[in-house]
Design an enzyme around this catalytic site. Structure first.
Site, short mmCIF file in Angstrom:
data_model
loop_
_atom_site.label_atom_id
_atom_site.label_comp_id
_atom_site.label_asym_id
_atom_site.label_seq_id
_atom_site.Cartn_x
_atom_site.Cartn_y
_atom_site.Cartn_z
N LYS A 1 -8.90 0.65 2.59
CA LYS A 1 -9.97 0.46 1.61
C LYS A 1 -11.03 1.56 1.73
CE LYS A 1 -8.32 -2.82 -0.70
NZ LYS A 1 -8.10 -2.66 -2.14
N TYR B 1 -5.95 -2.40 7.14
CA TYR B 1 -6.39 -2.83 5.81
C TYR B 1 -7.76 -2.24 5.49
CZ TYR B 1 -8.22 -5.64 2.00
OH TYR B 1 -8.79 -6.02 0.81
#
Length: 330
Positions: A210, A206
């Site tokens: 980003k 994750y």
């Protein structure tokens, strides 16, 4: 310790505990706003603020229109806006066809787009494939940038037609401060490496998605600097919030951290509204605690420029495979 963790951790804790985020006050009167993932969490609370600030039209871009309609009813009830102000449109970022269909509809049906608030993300510890990548890469990076490219012509048209400056705002994360990026040197290509299940570090995925999104936004704005471009493109970190985004699954450490440090969803949403209403001085910038802040040293350091170009070239090739000519829309 990874990434900028040692130096950043005290700043993170201080920001979470002691920063008072300003309540949004800038009017959205007359404006058309699209918020992805606005049926719950930060996107929903941002929608509530924006409606209270008198947006003329809110498009809730959500994977489930059934959930979206329930959220719409709640927004009408709590903001007392006219039902006609809110429209619920399907958008599934795990499907490129859905992104293309949504963009075509927005370009055709909407007279203007003043804000595209790219809030929707996915976080998971389980490996799954969506389109041609691991799911988080497809949703958080490829589809998000694809949607931006497809709608930027409409944002520019809005700027010219209405003598205004629209905002394209990406919700990223300070999670990128806590990781390294060894995949950046993969000889087979970064995206090819990231879709190899046997090499995947899902604990970091994750945060990595980003970081890649941040690199992409930086390159977009380097190619289209503020002085020459009529749309403000910025990105923001909402901090650690109570939200529907499951960042660490059943990780006990993360649950304890959230209990001690997490902002309420409403507080976190203030950062989204701030970014979506911020002026041209935030173009190209990473915002945290409603202020311009530096990204991780890996991103803005000398090595970052090389990684950024490599990622960008790979991403542009992917986008052209999805829709020929799309990269010319920037």
């Amino acid at each position: 310790m990874h990434g900028d963790t040692p130096g950043y951790l005290p700043k993170f804790i201080y920001g979470q505990l002691f920063t008072r985020l300003p309540k949004p006050t800038r009017s959205f009167a007359g404006r058309t706003v699209i918020i992805t993932g606005s049926d719950s969490g930060l996107g929903f609370e941002a929608a509530r603020h924006i409606l209270k600030l008198r947006a003329a039209k809110l498009i809730m871009a959500v994977p489930s229109t059934r959930k979206g309609q329930k959220a719409k009813s709640l927004l009408i009830k709590t903001t007392r806006c006219k039902p006609s102000v809110i429209e619920v449109w399907p958008l599934d970022l795990s499907s490129y066809d859905s992104v293309k269909a949504f963009s075509a509809r927005a370009t055709t049906e909407l007279d203007r787009i003043d804000v595209l608030l790219q809030n929707a993300s996915v976080s998971s510890h389980d490996w799954s494939i969506a389109e041609d990548n691991e799911q988080m890469i497809t949703v958080n990076v490829v589809s998000t940038i694809l949607l931006a490219f497809l709608l930027l012509p409409k944002l520019r048209e809005t700027a010219n037609k209405h003598s205004t400056r629209p905002n394209l705002t990406f919700v990223v994360s300070d999670a990128h401060m806590f990781i390294d990026f060894p995949e950046k040197d993969a000889p087979e290509g970064i995206f090819n490496h990231l879709k190899d299940k046997s090499k995947a570090k899902m604990n970091d995925r994750y945060a990595l998605s980003k970081m890649i999104e941040i690199f992409a936004v930086r390159e977009m704005t380097e190619l289209r600097p503020r002085e020459e471009y009529p749309v403000t493109i910025n990105m923001l970190n909402p901090g650690l919030c109570e939200s529907d985004l499951v960042r660490e699954g059943g990780n006990l450490q993360m649950k304890m951290l959230k209990k001690a440090l997490a902002r309420t969803t409403e507080e976190g949403s203030r950062t989204l509204v701030h970014g979506a209403s911020a002026g041209a001085d935030t173009h190209s910038h990473y915002l945290s605690n409603c202020q311009v802040c530096p990204t991780a040293s890996l991103v803005h350091g000398p090595e970052g420029a090389v990684v950024q170009k490599r990622l960008w070239n790979e991403l542009m090739a992917k986008l052209e495979m999805i829709q020929a000519g799309v990269t010319g829309k920037l």
